[in-house]
Design a protein around this motif. Structure first.
Motif, PDB file in Angstrom:
ATOM      1  N   VAL A 132      76.202  52.006  70.651  1.00 16.50           N
ATOM      2  CA  VAL A 132      74.873  51.838  71.911  1.00 16.50           C
ATOM      3  C   VAL A 132      76.478  51.428  72.942  1.00 16.50           C
ATOM      4  O   VAL A 132      77.352  51.290  72.884  1.00 16.50           O
ATOM      5  CB  VAL A 132      74.901  50.154  71.429  1.00 16.50           C
ATOM      6  N   SER A 133      75.327  52.682  73.747  1.00 16.47           N
ATOM      7  CA  SER A 133      76.241  52.632  75.097  1.00 16.47           C
ATOM      8  C   SER A 133      75.674  51.838  76.717  1.00 16.47           C
ATOM      9  O   SER A 133      74.299  51.185  76.476  1.00 16.47           O
ATOM     10  CB  SER A 133      76.077  54.276  76.057  1.00 16.47           C
ATOM     11  N   VAL A 134      76.380  50.963  76.845  1.00 19.08           N
ATOM     12  CA  VAL A 134      76.229  49.604  77.032  1.00 19.08           C
ATOM     13  C   VAL A 134      76.609  49.683  78.581  1.00 19.08           C
ATOM     14  O   VAL A 134      78.071  49.928  78.465  1.00 19.08           O
ATOM     15  CB  VAL A 134      76.713  48.031  77.016  1.00 19.08           C
ATOM     16  N   PRO A 135      76.848  49.343  80.419  1.00 23.45           N
ATOM     17  CA  PRO A 135      77.900  48.701  81.048  1.00 23.45           C
ATOM     18  C   PRO A 135      78.487  47.613  80.781  1.00 23.45           C
ATOM     19  O   PRO A 135      79.046  47.008  79.716  1.00 23.45           O
ATOM     20  CB  PRO A 135      76.854  48.125  82.072  1.00 23.45           C
ATOM     21  N   GLN A 136      79.810  47.621  81.637  1.00 22.56           N
ATOM     22  CA  GLN A 136      80.924  46.428  81.487  1.00 22.56           C
ATOM     23  C   GLN A 136      80.120  45.103  81.425  1.00 22.56           C
ATOM     24  O   GLN A 136      81.049  44.630  80.536  1.00 22.56           O
ATOM     25  CB  GLN A 136      81.832  46.946  82.723  1.00 22.56           C
ATOM     26  N   SER A 137      79.098  45.045  81.921  1.00 25.20           N
ATOM     27  CA  SER A 137      78.897  43.787  82.181  1.00 25.20           C
ATOM     28  C   SER A 137      77.577  44.320  81.762  1.00 25.20           C
ATOM     29  O   SER A 137      76.736  44.602  81.914  1.00 25.20           O
ATOM     30  CB  SER A 137      79.050  42.801  83.058  1.00 25.20           C
ATOM     31  N   TYR A 138      76.911  43.528  80.253  1.00 24.21           N
ATOM     32  CA  TYR A 138      75.801  43.749  79.884  1.00 24.21           C
ATOM     33  C   TYR A 138      74.604  42.755  79.209  1.00 24.21           C
ATOM     34  O   TYR A 138      75.307  41.580  79.006  1.00 24.21           O
ATOM     35  CB  TYR A 138      76.285  44.741  78.993  1.00 24.21           C
ATOM     36  N   LEU A 139      73.619  43.416  79.221  1.00 24.70           N
ATOM     37  CA  LEU A 139      73.092  42.217  78.595  1.00 24.70           C
ATOM     38  C   LEU A 139      72.786  42.327  77.130  1.00 24.70           C
ATOM     39  O   LEU A 139      72.105  43.603  76.463  1.00 24.70           O
ATOM     40  CB  LEU A 139      71.320  42.614  79.188  1.00 24.70           C
ATOM     41  N   SER A 140      73.511  41.367  76.528  1.00 26.09           N
ATOM     42  CA  SER A 140      73.560  41.222  75.335  1.00 26.09           C
ATOM     43  C   SER A 140      72.483  40.358  73.797  1.00 26.09           C
ATOM     44  O   SER A 140      71.778  41.544  73.206  1.00 26.09           O
ATOM     45  CB  SER A 140      75.282  40.725  74.386  1.00 26.09           C
ATOM     46  N   ASP A 141      71.775  40.066  74.642  1.00 30.29           N
ATOM     47  CA  ASP A 141      70.644  39.498  74.133  1.00 30.29           C
ATOM     48  C   ASP A 141      69.744  38.525  75.110  1.00 30.29           C
ATOM     49  O   ASP A 141      70.191  38.258  76.315  1.00 30.29           O
ATOM     50  CB  ASP A 141      70.941  38.581  73.341  1.00 30.29           C
ATOM     51  N   TYR A 142      68.355  38.840  74.577  1.00 27.55           N
ATOM     52  CA  TYR A 142      67.868  37.837  76.129  1.00 27.55           C
ATOM     53  C   TYR A 142      66.654  37.750  74.863  1.00 27.55           C
ATOM     54  O   TYR A 142      66.221  37.450  73.911  1.00 27.55           O
ATOM     55  CB  TYR A 142      67.046  38.581  76.865  1.00 27.55           C
ATOM     56  N   ARG A 143      65.596  36.331  75.379  1.00 27.47           N
ATOM     57  CA  ARG A 143      64.748  35.841  74.817  1.00 27.47           C
ATOM     58  C   ARG A 143      63.552  36.149  75.638  1.00 27.47           C
ATOM     59  O   ARG A 143      63.109  35.523  76.533  1.00 27.47           O
ATOM     60  CB  ARG A 143      64.552  35.151  73.462  1.00 27.47           C
ATOM     61  N   ILE A 144      61.964  36.302  75.212  1.00 33.39           N
ATOM     62  CA  ILE A 144      60.636  36.465  76.187  1.00 33.39           C
ATOM     63  C   ILE A 144      59.840  35.776  74.916  1.00 33.39           C
ATOM     64  O   ILE A 144      59.709  36.307  74.653  1.00 33.39           O
ATOM     65  CB  ILE A 144      60.392  37.673  76.688  1.00 33.39           C
ATOM     66  N   GLN A 145      59.512  34.454  76.166  1.00 32.96           N
ATOM     67  CA  GLN A 145      57.840  33.314  74.643  1.00 32.96           C
ATOM     68  C   GLN A 145      57.060  33.001  75.767  1.00 32.96           C
ATOM     69  O   GLN A 145      58.105  32.480  77.327  1.00 32.96           O
ATOM     70  CB  GLN A 145      58.288  33.403  73.675  1.00 32.96           C
ATOM     71  N   LEU A 146      56.244  32.913  75.310  1.00 35.06           N
ATOM     72  CA  LEU A 146      54.919  31.825  76.149  1.00 35.06           C
ATOM     73  C   LEU A 146      55.661  30.172  75.556  1.00 35.06           C
ATOM     74  O   LEU A 146      56.440  29.904  74.501  1.00 35.06           O
ATOM     75  CB  LEU A 146      53.672  31.897  74.918  1.00 35.06           C
ATOM     76  N   SER A 147      55.852  29.553  76.921  1.00 33.55           N
ATOM     77  CA  SER A 147      56.285  28.430  76.310  1.00 33.55           C
ATOM     78  C   SER A 147      55.518  27.447  75.415  1.00 33.55           C
ATOM     79  O   SER A 147      53.974  27.892  75.634  1.00 33.55           O
ATOM     80  CB  SER A 147      56.005  27.829  77.752  1.00 33.55           C
ATOM     81  N   PRO A 148      55.520  26.847  74.351  1.00 30.62           N
ATOM     82  CA  PRO A 148      54.859  26.002  73.261  1.00 30.62           C
ATOM     83  C   PRO A 148      54.280  25.668  74.483  1.00 30.62           C
ATOM     84  O   PRO A 148      53.356  24.718  73.806  1.00 30.62           O
ATOM     85  CB  PRO A 148      56.325  25.714  72.886  1.00 30.62           C
ATOM     86  N   ASP A 149      54.630  24.448  75.342  1.00 31.30           N
ATOM     87  CA  ASP A 149      54.011  23.323  75.536  1.00 31.30           C
ATOM     88  C   ASP A 149      53.131  23.951  77.057  1.00 31.30           C
ATOM     89  O   ASP A 149      51.666  23.035  77.285  1.00 31.30           O
ATOM     90  CB  ASP A 149      54.538  21.997  75.945  1.00 31.30           C
TER      91      ASP A 149
END
Ligand code: GCB
Length: 599
Positions: free
Chosen positions: A203-220
């Motif tokens: 996997v090719s990534v920049p020197q500072s990269y996004l390793s991980d994210y979460r995007i979800q509907l707020s439960p409340d």
């Protein structure tokens, strides 16, 4: 949320021999949505039952093991291995079903792949493995880049400094020996498929990269999408992360500062994901020159008393348990095609839910479940009797839990994490699994926690759910084999189930074995009629369980198991499938399908 690949098994001697200190590396998410070079395909391999490529005759780690991939440079040179003339094996894939002589093999196999590469300026390169069963030690151009333990979760290493322009090679020592202090332990009811069982890529990534994210509907808050982004890499984190969901008209910019974790939230009104309308949105996340593509569904999941609420509505989980075995090749499943075939089969049965037993399945399964609208139970292999009083074993389980949650955090289909299957009711086990639950809730507070239990007590006319573990979970999973391991089918319908806990119950296993095509009376074991009768009576039984909110009978398809030797019937297959290993439906299939039609 930063998960690290932990180097659990480096002995003192190994550490000395390798003489290297490496920082743990963040686990990268959504590799299929990034810029990658695949290393799938033909590799060469050397079987090494005595670990000769790793240890010398004093049983000390070699400095010049097989990972050096040495070549003869003069005719007099002694070299007792050669990857260039070694046999070939396909990656991904288990070794057991690729070579007859590896069918029952447990031990070390060395894998090697030569490849050419062209590096780009200012890019970092991560070598990513979808899974290797069970232990992997990984080398690039003869240098150790890391090791990983656990056969069903992904891992990656930064190989930037070892990768060259031009010719390169990667070597992996794969060891699938079963050990008492592993997760799972020595004793299971599935085949111990060894090898590089899932895809490999750079996997090719920049020197500072996004390793991980979460995007979800707020439960409340229904109209709010919440998220977290995690950055990694050798360079400073600065600038903006852009998140866009074109179909919702969302274009958000999140400012990052030096810290690696940033949270955000914004207003949006997505159509909700459900089995009837498995709506997924294209999502693009850009940071520092990299754009990551994903497809994400939005929904909520919670319990209320004995109910399970999906998007606020009570649901009944019409499920089936599935092992990660290919209906197409009869080895470990790994491809998108495998996932589609297995999950399509569940759909045809009338399912809205699958229990992916007993370990994290490959990512295609979750992505296809997202698409098809199947809710998922996802599990770690804390199975039967792992060493509950051993701290190291706990750490291995916790690592696998974290890796599982990390990879699939954005999959709407996953509604619950399962901590364990059929563990004995002891204090050590309760402490062990309670800690896992705490950890799971910390990593993901938006999903439900479950465990499959077979530790109920008998009462005068039935069964009482009283395992203290049930007080720790959100949903109680019950495995019960009335009419197969205990009692007779006809007596099951009258069994009365009670629970000490006001919580939803899922009958996570019930079932019986049948050899497809074998017919006889309903009291003749191994016939399709016997299996169908067990289903008929068990389905009558579960209909009387007031807190029952779903089931996932055992199991969709016959699967290989060394525990099942009976000649001409089992031949090392667990025959509890509703379809044979070739996909032919047995009578019980129709019993369950008809039952689901009424639900
Ligand atoms: C169980 C286990 C499952 C086995 C099944 C069986 O209770 O959870 O892994 O395969 O029973 O067939 O005995």
């Amino acid at each position: 949320l930063v998960i690290y690949s932990v180097f659990l098994h480096v002995t003192h001697a190994e550490a000395q021999a390798q003489n290297e200190q490496r920082l743990p590396e963040p686990l990268i998410q959504n590799v299929s949505g990034r810029d990658t070079v695949s290393l799938d395909g033909q590799w060469t391999y050397i079987i090494d039952p005595y670990e000769n490529g790793y240890y010398n005759h004093r049983y000390e780690p070699h400095t010049h093991g097989y990972f050096k991939n040495a070549k003869m440079t003069s005719p007099s040179q002694l070299l007792e291995y050669n990857f260039d003339t070694a046999d070939k094996i396909t990656v991904p894939g288990d070794w057991n079903t690729q070579e007859d002589h590896l069918y029952l093999y447990e031990g070390t196999v060395w894998y090697n792949k030569n490849f050419t590469f062209k590096k780009q300026r200012d890019q970092n390169y991560l070598l990513y493995f979808g899974a290797v069963n069970y232990k992997a030690i990984v080398y690039v151009n003869g240098n150790k880049v890391g090791e990983h333990e656990g056969g069903f979760t992904s891992f990656n290493f930064d190989i930037t400094q070892h990768l060259k322009d031009g010719d390169n090679f990667v070597t992996v020592k794969v060891d699938n020996r079963r050990e008492r202090d592993q997760v799972p332990t020595v004793n299971t009811d599935w085949w111990n498929y060894g090898g590089i069982t899932r895809s490999v890529s750079i996997v090719s990534v920049p020197q500072s990269y996004l390793s991980d994210y979460r995007i979800q509907l707020s439960p409340d808050k229904g109209n709010t999408i919440k998220g977290t982004i995690v950055l990694a890499g050798p360079a400073d984190h600065k600038g903006n992360v852009a998140i866009s969901i074109p179909e919702l008209g969302v274009r958000e910019t999140v400012k990052v500062n030096k810290s690696s974790t940033t949270t955000f939230s914004f207003t949006a009104n997505p159509a909700l994901w459900s089995p009837d309308t498995p709506k997924l949105y294209d999502v693009e996340i850009s940071y520092n020159g990299e754009t990551i593509h994903d497809r994400i569904g939005f929904r909520t999941i919670e319990t209320q008393g004995e109910d399970i609420l999906l998007n606020g509505q009570s649901i009944f989980l019409k499920g089936i348990s599935i092992h990660e075995e290919s209906p197409l090749t009869s080895g470990r499943a790994w491809s998108e095609e495998d996932a589609r075939t297995l999950l399509q089969c569940a759909k045809e049965l009338g399912c809205n839910f699958v229990r992916l037993a007993h370990y994290p399945h490959n990512e295609h399964m979750l992505r296809v479940a997202d698409e098809m609208g199947l809710m998922v139970w996802s599990e770690i292999p804390v199975y039967w009797t792992v060493l509950f009083d051993n701290q190291m074993v706990y750490r291995k389980a916790e690592q696998q839990l974290a890796e599982m949650i990390h990879r699939d955090i954005n999959r709407a289909s996953v509604i619950m994490w399962s901590m364990a299957n059929e563990t004995p009711s002891t204090d050590a086990r309760l402490t062990f699994i309670s800690s896992l639950i705490k950890q799971a809730r910390q990593l993901d507070s938006t999903r439900l926690i479950t465990a499959a239990m077979d530790t109920q007590s008998s009462t005068k006319n039935g069964i009482l759910i009283d395992d203290p573990l049930a007080s720790e979970v959100d949903i109680i999973g019950v495995n019960s084999y009335c009419g197969w391991y205990v009692s007779e089918a006809s007596k099951c319908s009258g069994l009365k189930w009670e629970s000490k806990y006001q919580k939803p119950i899922i009958m996570s296993e019930l079932g019986a074995g049948a050899l497809q095509g074998l017919h006889g009376e309903s009291n003749e074991r191994w016939t399709e009629e016997f299996q169908a009768s067990v289903y008929i009576h068990n389905l009558e039984m579960v209909d009387n369980m007031s807190a029952l909110r779903g089931l996932s009978p055992w199991i969709l398809k016959d699967f290989r198991s060394p525990r099942r030797p009976l000649k001409h019937i089992q031949d090392f297959w667990n025959r509890k499938g509703l379809v044979s290993e070739k996909g032919i439906r047995k009578k019980a299939w129709y019993v369950l399908r008809d039952y689901y039609e009424t639900k």
